[in-house]
Design a protein around this motif. Structure first.
Motif, PDB file in Angstrom:
ATOM      1  N   CYS A  71      -7.006  10.637  -4.202  1.00  0.00           N
ATOM      2  CA  CYS A  71      -7.606   9.622  -3.344  1.00  0.00           C
ATOM      3  C   CYS A  71      -7.788  10.191  -1.938  1.00  0.00           C
ATOM      4  CB  CYS A  71      -6.688   8.401  -3.315  1.00  0.00           C
ATOM      5  SG  CYS A  71      -7.230   7.141  -2.155  1.00  0.00           S
ATOM      6  N   ARG A 102     -10.124   6.922 -14.617  1.00  0.00           N
ATOM      7  CA  ARG A 102     -10.895   6.338 -13.502  1.00  0.00           C
ATOM      8  C   ARG A 102     -11.960   7.322 -13.029  1.00  0.00           C
ATOM      9  NH1 ARG A 102     -11.275   2.677  -9.469  1.00  0.00           N
ATOM     10  NH2 ARG A 102     -11.525   3.396  -7.328  1.00  0.00           N
ATOM     11  N   VAL A 126     -16.110   9.017  -7.849  1.00  0.00           N
ATOM     12  CA  VAL A 126     -15.051   8.205  -7.247  1.00  0.00           C
ATOM     13  C   VAL A 126     -14.213   9.062  -6.288  1.00  0.00           C
ATOM     14  CG1 VAL A 126     -13.348   8.611  -9.088  1.00  0.00           C
ATOM     15  CG2 VAL A 126     -13.257   6.508  -7.728  1.00  0.00           C
ATOM     16  N   THR A 185     -11.571   7.363  -4.320  1.00  0.00           N
ATOM     17  CA  THR A 185     -10.366   6.623  -3.934  1.00  0.00           C
ATOM     18  C   THR A 185      -9.666   6.066  -5.161  1.00  0.00           C
ATOM     19  OG1 THR A 185     -11.657   4.595  -3.706  1.00  0.00           O
ATOM     20  CG2 THR A 185     -11.321   5.895  -1.708  1.00  0.00           C
ATOM     21  N   CYS A 197      -6.706   1.696  -2.946  1.00  0.00           N
ATOM     22  CA  CYS A 197      -7.498   1.898  -1.730  1.00  0.00           C
ATOM     23  C   CYS A 197      -8.889   1.328  -1.896  1.00  0.00           C
ATOM     24  CB  CYS A 197      -7.575   3.393  -1.392  1.00  0.00           C
ATOM     25  SG  CYS A 197      -5.981   4.041  -0.848  1.00  0.00           S
ATOM     26  N   GLN A 198      -9.460   1.439  -3.096  1.00  0.00           N
ATOM     27  CA  GLN A 198     -10.796   0.886  -3.312  1.00  0.00           C
ATOM     28  C   GLN A 198     -10.801  -0.622  -3.066  1.00  0.00           C
ATOM     29  OE1 GLN A 198     -13.656   2.586  -3.834  1.00  0.00           O
ATOM     30  NE2 GLN A 198     -14.620   0.595  -3.503  1.00  0.00           N
ATOM     31  N   SER A 199      -9.751  -1.308  -3.543  1.00  0.00           N
ATOM     32  CA  SER A 199      -9.719  -2.758  -3.354  1.00  0.00           C
ATOM     33  C   SER A 199      -9.538  -3.081  -1.870  1.00  0.00           C
ATOM     34  CB  SER A 199      -8.605  -3.384  -4.182  1.00  0.00           C
ATOM     35  OG  SER A 199      -7.341  -3.032  -3.667  1.00  0.00           O
ATOM     36  N   GLU A 253     -12.922  -2.618  -0.321  1.00  0.00           N
ATOM     37  CA  GLU A 253     -13.832  -3.709  -0.660  1.00  0.00           C
ATOM     38  C   GLU A 253     -13.490  -4.976   0.123  1.00  0.00           C
ATOM     39  OE1 GLU A 253     -13.614  -3.896  -4.893  1.00  0.00           O
ATOM     40  OE2 GLU A 253     -14.837  -2.091  -5.149  1.00  0.00           O
TER      41      GLU A 253
END
Ligand SMILES: [Zn+2]
Length: 71
Positions: free
Chosen positions: A38, A49, A56, A58, A62-64, A67
């Protein structure tokens, strides 16, 4: 300007366009390489993932956060 000049200019423009297309293709290839870690927290990104989300960068956590506008 005669026909030879015009042809020469067209050839140069075509070469420029080809060079730009190659650069764009290289940039797109780089963009779809998934990160192993990440970029935010340096945790490992599971290979599942990485495969599911080409490019990708992250982890899920961290992605959430991204967002939700936290990161
Ligand atoms: Zn992370």
């Amino acid at each position: 300007m005669d026909a030879v000049d015009v042809a020469q200019i067209e050839l140069e423009r075509a070469a420029e366009r080809a060079a730009q297309a190659r650069q764009q293709a290289a940039a797109q290839r780089a963009a779809v390489v998934s990160a192993d870690e990440c970029v935010e927290c340096l945790n490992l990104i599971p290979s599942a993932r990485q495969l599911a989300i080409p490019g990708v960068q992250t982890c899920v956590d961290c992605q959430s956060l991204i967002e939700r506008g936290v990161l």
